[in-house]
Design a protein around this motif. Structure first.
Motif, PDB file in Angstrom:
ATOM      1  N   HIS A 145       0.856  -1.193   0.000  1.00  0.00           N
ATOM      2  CA  HIS A 145       0.000   0.000   0.000  1.00  0.00           C
ATOM      3  C   HIS A 145       0.892   1.244   0.000  1.00  0.00           C
ATOM      4  O   HIS A 145       0.898   2.020   0.953  1.00  0.00           O
TER       5      HIS A 145
ATOM      6  N   LEU B  42      -0.984   4.817   0.383  1.00  0.00           N
ATOM      7  CA  LEU B  42      -1.513   4.988   1.733  1.00  0.00           C
ATOM      8  C   LEU B  42      -0.389   5.174   2.745  1.00  0.00           C
ATOM      9  O   LEU B  42      -0.463   6.036   3.638  1.00  0.00           O
TER      10      LEU B  42
ATOM     11  N   HIS C 243      -8.165  -7.374   3.499  1.00  0.00           N
ATOM     12  CA  HIS C 243      -8.083  -5.919   3.409  1.00  0.00           C
ATOM     13  C   HIS C 243      -8.085  -5.226   4.774  1.00  0.00           C
ATOM     14  O   HIS C 243      -8.300  -4.008   4.843  1.00  0.00           O
TER      15      HIS C 243
ATOM     16  N   LEU D 134      -6.477  -1.728   5.377  1.00  0.00           N
ATOM     17  CA  LEU D 134      -7.162  -0.506   4.952  1.00  0.00           C
ATOM     18  C   LEU D 134      -7.885   0.144   6.126  1.00  0.00           C
ATOM     19  O   LEU D 134      -7.940   1.380   6.225  1.00  0.00           O
ATOM     20  N   ALA D 135      -8.443  -0.664   7.005  1.00  0.00           N
ATOM     21  CA  ALA D 135      -9.107  -0.117   8.195  1.00  0.00           C
ATOM     22  C   ALA D 135      -8.102   0.594   9.090  1.00  0.00           C
ATOM     23  O   ALA D 135      -8.388   1.661   9.658  1.00  0.00           O
TER      24      ALA D 135
ATOM     25  N   ALA E  88      -7.083   3.963   7.446  1.00  0.00           N
ATOM     26  CA  ALA E  88      -8.163   4.950   7.507  1.00  0.00           C
ATOM     27  C   ALA E  88      -8.352   5.483   8.921  1.00  0.00           C
ATOM     28  O   ALA E  88      -8.508   6.695   9.129  1.00  0.00           O
TER      29      ALA E  88
ATOM     30  N   PHE F 177     -14.676   1.872  11.527  1.00  0.00           N
ATOM     31  CA  PHE F 177     -13.785   1.670  10.384  1.00  0.00           C
ATOM     32  C   PHE F 177     -13.562   0.176  10.144  1.00  0.00           C
ATOM     33  O   PHE F 177     -13.571  -0.294   8.999  1.00  0.00           O
TER      34      PHE F 177
ATOM     35  N   VAL G 263     -14.750  -1.831   6.523  1.00  0.00           N
ATOM     36  CA  VAL G 263     -13.872  -2.623   5.660  1.00  0.00           C
ATOM     37  C   VAL G 263     -14.317  -4.083   5.651  1.00  0.00           C
ATOM     38  O   VAL G 263     -14.318  -4.743   4.597  1.00  0.00           O
TER      39      VAL G 263
ATOM     40  N   ARG H  61      -9.386  -0.017  -2.065  1.00  0.00           N
ATOM     41  CA  ARG H  61      -8.124   0.715  -1.928  1.00  0.00           C
ATOM     42  C   ARG H  61      -8.309   2.192  -2.296  1.00  0.00           C
ATOM     43  O   ARG H  61      -7.762   3.080  -1.628  1.00  0.00           O
TER      44      ARG H  61
ATOM     45  N   ALA I 143     -10.128   3.927   0.551  1.00  0.00           N
ATOM     46  CA  ALA I 143      -9.234   4.134   1.690  1.00  0.00           C
ATOM     47  C   ALA I 143      -8.271   5.280   1.430  1.00  0.00           C
ATOM     48  O   ALA I 143      -8.012   6.114   2.310  1.00  0.00           O
TER      49      ALA I 143
END
Length: 721
Positions: A109, A112, A217, A220-221, A224, A457, A461, A475, A478
């Motif tokens: 990522h 991010l 995933h 991603l949480a 975020a 969050f 996700v 993605r 996020a």
């Protein structure tokens, strides 16, 4: 030289805390633990054991850094050797696997990672170059930590309202801050203290997302949640809300693991997270109790196996979260010190403790909902006096995700969904009916919902992955959330911070355009890392010099999350830093928010205390009715108490359009005892002079001693200003 030693000792201290946390995590989860639970366990255990060691030493009046480091070193040795000596491979392999997993996730990522790192690094750098400026930090978090550092114990800090209440508040946050202040005996690094818990918060959110069904995933949480403006803003600020949220979310993660498969390690770590939060602030205790009950209610299986583990979790929670409440009982107040908290309020006591509380969100429907102030606080503050910034536009996504959580996750995850949903509901209800929210306080109250938003969050996700949302969509969403959070911060970076970021940009650009530079950096990364660490330590004297010279300006002109009264009194603190040297400062204030901490100085050169104005001179607020020590005022008793406390300076404070404290009248009437060193409309600093024989005392109307000295007005203002 002392600054170099302080920087090195701070790094050593943090390294020892991390090492003991890692060893505890290995003992609790085993050397074959997966990287994610190992990372969450390491940060949880490092925090928890640091709090336990500091509190225990404080109870024994031995809270000194050399003693604390000796205990940490002994703990590390014991964890390696007992009950079975850990082999070198058992120590190295989990750490190597964890490091590899971190690199793998960051590389997966890149956008991010880069955006989030930029955001938190900017906040960290900004606050590394400034003194503590946030309201609660100046008001009591740092006052408690610095007083304990000077006294070597954790007795309730004594003072008039509101310190007579805050001195009894649960203070795990101040214990953690002590570890960042004691090695350098300064405030130089304290703004960075909660960065480890910021990382713990994100990892725990990712862990909860994984338990809710986001097997692929879940990072991603984490990204975020860590980018929420209220989270980023408080990451490098000495408030305790990041600590509270991180403890609760770590407890939720291990609690959800224990819910499915009972294990001793998960039970103890869940209890530790609950204890960290419960001992950080009163709402943390309420949240921790609700979470613990929800996890136990959802657990199934062999209770003969679960009950002993549950007992261990309760013991861990009580050990890390119950100390301050038991201390309060021991010194004569109720566990929450509610008798002291009610002092100074205008409304009757019964009105102060009704639910919903007066001026809470639920008590002000016209202001909060019809005029939209509650919604604006969640979308993000645009008020120039408040930089908490809320959660942002993503709140419109989180609310429906939270509402449908138990039904939208996979059927096999329904129990976990109900536990998470129940905590979001409980914490939202608390936010609505308990905290004071009028006059803009609603914008500060968003931080009380950080654990709930972390769970939301995780839910969003998990629901997205469960319902088949595409990887690109998840993605992209996020990344949009992270970028939105950064855009809302608008960090006011000092010029030095901007220059440092520019140098970093040049270095990254060089690596981008030069294959040889990239190859050289990969081949010599250990050497480069060691050199960077050495340069950071060697820069400590420059940082200290800049921070000390800039302290008065920063207190006068800047703030971190919301405007404070600090600028009103910054001139006196700047004078003290420049000319005050050591000694004890007695602060006498008629202001409800009379800050005491800044008078201590950047290296805690001075003590800052409240001196009784009565002959009893009881040094505990709990010894007075309703914890109010400002009773039976007597000038001669106050003078005697000043002598007994060996006070050198008296700082008199009032609020705009308010009166001076009675001590100002006594100072004005005794020019032979006090010399004015600094005065303005709201603040007077006087030096206590040695007593002289009666024949040498000036007659009424004579000029006060030291009149005409640079920086010293000819006379103190009278009690009316």
């Amino acid at each position: 030289m002392l600054d170099l030693l302080g920087a090195a000792l701070t790094l050593l201290t943090l390294g020892l805390l991390g090492l003991v946390g890692y060893l505890l995590a290995l003992r609790l989860l085993g050397p074959r633990a997966e990287p994610l639970p190992l990372a969450v366990a390491t940060l949880t255990a490092a925090t928890g054991q640091a709090l336990a060691v500091a509190f225990l030493l404080g109870l024994l009046a031995a809270l000194r850094i050399e003693v604390a480091l000796a205990v940490e070193a002994l703990a590390a040795a014991a964890l390696i050797a007992w009950p079975r000596r850990l082999a070198a491979a058992e120590l190295r392999a989990p750490a190597a696997a964890l490091a590899a997993a971190v690199r793998r996730r960051l590389r997966a990522h890149p956008a991010l990672s880069l955006a989030l790192f930029h955001g938190v690094a900017s906040e960290a750098l900004r606050n590394l170059l400034r003194p503590p400026l946030s309201w609660d930090a100046l008001h009591y978090h740092l006052l408690l930590a610095a007083t304990w550092l000077q006294d070597g114990d954790v007795r309730p800090v004594f003072g008039a309202f509101p310190v007579n209440y805050y001195g009894y508040a649960p203070a795990n946050g101040s214990l953690w801050l002590w570890w960042w202040m004691a090695p350098s005996h300064s405030e130089l690094y304290v703004n960075l203290a909660f960065l480890p818990q910021w990382a713990l918060l994100g990892l725990a959110v990712g862990g909860v997302a994984r338990r809710l069904g986001a097997e692929r995933h879940w990072p991603l949480a984490a990204f975020a949640a860590l980018s929420v403006p209220a989270v980023l803003r408080f990451a490098a600020t000495p408030y305790v809300d990041i600590l509270t949220a991180a403890g609760l979310l770590a407890a939720a993660y291990f609690g959800l693991r224990w819910l499915r498969e009972p294990a001793w390690g998960e039970a103890v770590l869940a209890g530790a997270g609950l204890g960290i939060a419960a001992g950080a602030k009163v709402l943390g205790a309420f949240y921790a109790l609700a979470l613990g009950l929800a996890v136990v209610a959802a657990a199934r299986g062999d209770w003969r196996r679960r009950l002993p583990q549950l007992g261990a979790a309760v013991l861990a929670a009580a050990a890390l979260g119950g100390g301050f409440y038991l201390r309060n009982l021991a010194v004569g107040v109720d566990p929450l010190a509610l008798e002291c908290e009610a002092r100074g309020r205008d409304e009757p006591r019964a009105e102060a403790h009704r639910l919903p509380r007066a001026s809470s969100v639920a008590d002000l429907p016209e202001l909060m909902w019809k005029r939209g102030e509650a919604v604006r606080s969640l979308l993000g503050s645009t008020e120039p006096a408040s930089l908490e910034m809320g959660v942002g536009p993503v709140v419109l996504l989180l609310v429906p995700a939270a509402l449908v959580l138990p039904f939208a996750v996979a059927r096999r995850r329904r129990r976990e969904g109900w536990v998470a949903w129940s905590q979001i509901a409980v914490e939202t209800a608390f936010w609505a009916i308990v905290p004071y929210a009028a006059y803009g306080h609603i914008y500060a109250n968003t931080r009380y919902l950080l654990p709930a938003f972390g769970l939301a969050f995780a839910a969003a996700v998990a629901i997205g992955e469960t319902r088949g949302a595409g990887e690109r969509l998840l993605r992209g969403l996020a990344l949009a959330v992270v970028v939105q959070g950064l855009l809302m911060l608008h960090a006011e970076l000092p010029q030095g911070a901007r220059a440092a970021i520019g140098v970093a940009d040049l270095a990254v650009a060089l690596l981008a355009v030069s294959p040889a530079a990239r190859a050289g950096a990969r081949a010599r990364w250990r050497l480069l890392a060691a050199a960077a660490l050495a340069l950071a330590v060697l820069a400590a004297p420059l940082l200290a010099r800049f921070r000390i010279l800039d302290r008065g300006r920063a207190l006068r002109e800047e703030f971190t999350v919301h405007v404070t009264p600090a600028p009103l009194y910054a001139d006196v603190w700047e004078w003290l830093d420049a000319h005050g040297g050591g000694g004890t400062v007695a602060v006498a204030s008629s202001a409800v928010n009379g800050f005491r901490y800044p008078a201590m100085g950047p290296r805690f050169e001075r003590r800052s205390i409240y001196v009784n104005l009565n002959a009893a001179d009881l040094r505990s607020a709990a010894a007075y009715p309703r914890c109010d020590p400002r009773v039976r005022p007597n000038a001669e008793a106050w003078l005697a108490n000043l002598r007994r406390a060996q006070v050198r300076w008296v700082h008199l404070i009032r609020e705009p359009r308010s009166h001076w404290p009675i001590e100002a009248k006594w100072v004005h009437e005794r020019p032979e005892r006090f010399a004015v060193r600094h005065a303005d409309e709201l603040s007077v600093l006087v030096e206590v002079l040695p007593e002289r024989p009666a024949k040498e005392r000036p007659r009424p109307g004579d000029a006060p001693p030291d009149a005409g000295r640079p920086g010293a007005p000819d006379r103190a203002p009278g009690p009316g200003g």
